[in-house]
Design a protein around this motif. Sequence first.
Motif, PDB file in Angstrom:
ATOM      1  N   TRP A 198       0.831  -1.200   0.000  1.00 22.18           N
ATOM      2  CA  TRP A 198       0.000   0.000   0.000  1.00 22.18           C
ATOM      3  C   TRP A 198       0.870   1.256   0.000  1.00 22.18           C
ATOM      4  CZ3 TRP A 198      -5.313   0.338  -0.228  1.00 22.18           C
ATOM      5  CH2 TRP A 198      -6.030  -0.849  -0.063  1.00 22.18           C
ATOM      6  N   ILE A 210       0.104   5.125   1.089  1.00 27.15           N
ATOM      7  CA  ILE A 210      -0.940   5.838   1.822  1.00 27.15           C
ATOM      8  C   ILE A 210      -0.515   7.284   2.060  1.00 27.15           C
ATOM      9  CG2 ILE A 210      -2.341   5.844   3.911  1.00 27.15           C
ATOM     10  CD1 ILE A 210      -1.497   2.842   4.230  1.00 27.15           C
ATOM     11  N   THR A 260      -1.356  10.857   3.885  1.00 23.52           N
ATOM     12  CA  THR A 260      -2.113  11.363   5.026  1.00 23.52           C
ATOM     13  C   THR A 260      -1.441  12.611   5.586  1.00 23.52           C
ATOM     14  OG1 THR A 260      -3.133  10.731   7.141  1.00 23.52           O
ATOM     15  CG2 THR A 260      -0.885   9.927   6.714  1.00 23.52           C
ATOM     16  N   ARG A 320      -8.070   1.056   5.298  1.00 22.90           N
ATOM     17  CA  ARG A 320      -8.797   2.323   5.161  1.00 22.90           C
ATOM     18  C   ARG A 320      -9.494   2.717   6.451  1.00 22.90           C
ATOM     19  NH1 ARG A 320      -9.656   0.635  -0.803  1.00 22.90           N
ATOM     20  NH2 ARG A 320      -8.131   2.021  -1.791  1.00 22.90           N
ATOM     21  N   HIS A 328      -5.717   9.277   1.593  1.00 22.41           N
ATOM     22  CA  HIS A 328      -6.157   8.240   0.655  1.00 22.41           C
ATOM     23  C   HIS A 328      -5.120   7.136   0.576  1.00 22.41           C
ATOM     24  CE1 HIS A 328      -3.431   9.982  -2.413  1.00 22.41           C
ATOM     25  NE2 HIS A 328      -3.860  11.138  -1.980  1.00 22.41           N
ATOM     26  N   ALA A 329      -5.607   5.920   0.372  1.00 19.51           N
ATOM     27  CA  ALA A 329      -4.754   4.732   0.328  1.00 19.51           C
ATOM     28  C   ALA A 329      -4.889   4.071  -1.028  1.00 19.51           C
ATOM     29  CB  ALA A 329      -5.144   3.754   1.434  1.00 19.51           C
ATOM     30  N   THR A 330      -3.747   3.783  -1.654  1.00 16.26           N
ATOM     31  CA  THR A 330      -3.710   3.144  -2.973  1.00 16.26           C
ATOM     32  C   THR A 330      -3.035   1.785  -2.847  1.00 16.26           C
ATOM     33  OG1 THR A 330      -3.558   5.288  -4.080  1.00 16.26           O
ATOM     34  CG2 THR A 330      -2.898   3.351  -5.350  1.00 16.26           C
ATOM     35  N   GLN A 348      -8.580   5.030  -3.539  1.00 10.75           N
ATOM     36  CA  GLN A 348      -9.474   5.445  -2.478  1.00 10.75           C
ATOM     37  C   GLN A 348     -10.887   5.691  -3.026  1.00 10.75           C
ATOM     38  OE1 GLN A 348      -8.406   5.601   0.655  1.00 10.75           O
ATOM     39  NE2 GLN A 348     -10.289   6.364   1.608  1.00 10.75           N
ATOM     40  N   GLU A 359     -14.308   7.286  -3.795  1.00  7.58           N
ATOM     41  CA  GLU A 359     -14.646   8.706  -3.808  1.00  7.58           C
ATOM     42  C   GLU A 359     -15.991   8.953  -3.135  1.00  7.58           C
ATOM     43  OE1 GLU A 359     -14.528   9.206  -8.064  1.00  7.58           O
ATOM     44  OE2 GLU A 359     -12.589  10.243  -7.932  1.00  7.58           O
TER      45      GLU A 359
END
Length: 409
Positions: free
Chosen positions: A302, A304, A306, A350, A359-361, A377, A379
């Motif tokens: 991941w 992320i 923030t 999440r 958001h986390a990818t 993430q 929407e």
Amino acid sequence: METTSGDTSGDIITPYDEAGVADAVRAALADAKTLEIAGRGTLRGLGRPIQTARTLDLSQLAGVTLYEPEELVLSARPGTARAEIEEILAARGQMLAFEPADLGPLMGGAPCAGTLGGMFAANLAGPRRISHGAVRDHALGARAVSGRAEPFKSGGRVVKNVTGYDLPRLLCGSFGTLAVLTEITLKVLPRPPVEASLLVAGLSPARATEAMSAAMGSSCEVSGAAYLPEAVAARMPGIAAGSAVFRLEGVGPSVRARREMLAAVLAPFGACAVIEEEASAALWRAVRDAAPFWGTGERAVWRISTRPTAGPLLAADLARDLGAETYCDWAGGLVWALLPGAASHADAVRAALAPHGGHATLVRAEAAERARVPVFQPEAPTLAALSARVKDSFDPARVLNPGRMHAGV
């Protein structure tokens, strides 16, 4: 299918110019077919897996079309190798200041194998993001073909000529879902002649947050700040557990003076070790490219984003609750997390992120897992509706990379 601007081989279309790209999209529309937009395929595993009738291979749409070192501007076609661009810039003492991540090895491929188009489409900035901005912040102009098969251009080749809608920034990070890029123009910057890093070891997540906040709030002009907890530090030779690392760049006298200033700022957090030029550059390449996670098979990874003050504590929560190996870039604002197995644990990741915002990818996972969970993430409804309207404007028939970012879009 016939084309005067490229070659076809089965369902793979290889255009050599913008007209060939437009022909390929026009033919796909006429035949009600979908297109996967690809270069060298180094980032094919990033995003949701897609199935398309044809592949639009941009690897031959390559070459630098403009380079004016005095004006700090470079234009190139999307299939141009990133390594070629960096070599050209290095010869003139210049660089891509956003320090783009090279995720090829993380995905099981070779290093330095990606293209300008993939780098731009993914908007993957590296550690210098905190001082120089993201990829899109250096976009001056672009040429592209929409999903309507309409060529268009936006922006210019110098900052003062960039007028109208800022479409290059919109296209940057769109993963080929809005238009097919045919030329990209970027602002470049002089490469700092000297770099050095300071390291403070043995910090808890809370103390690391304080140290990074102090460094970034100082006048030391830090261009990289990362936190390496025990599990990741063990994968990096010479790095002690719980290390906060800070990079300084510039001319020699300035770097030396700021190094002393930064050591004083960090004194309450422990003794500073100095990492000199070559070792410093290698360290930040590893941070940039998620090198500690190379060679870890199909374990989920991941990326992320923030609040910087939340990153180290979020990383610690993921390590405690999910058994993840984690580290922080962007002064805590970017968390990389390697999970212990192939499962992505998307809901748990999440949920841990939600109190902090961001958001986390899901950067790496097996295809079945990337199809099962939201890779990007999710929407909010209003934002999803806006994204759908933008997609409708550029690609109403959903021809280009359909479903790459979100199901049905």
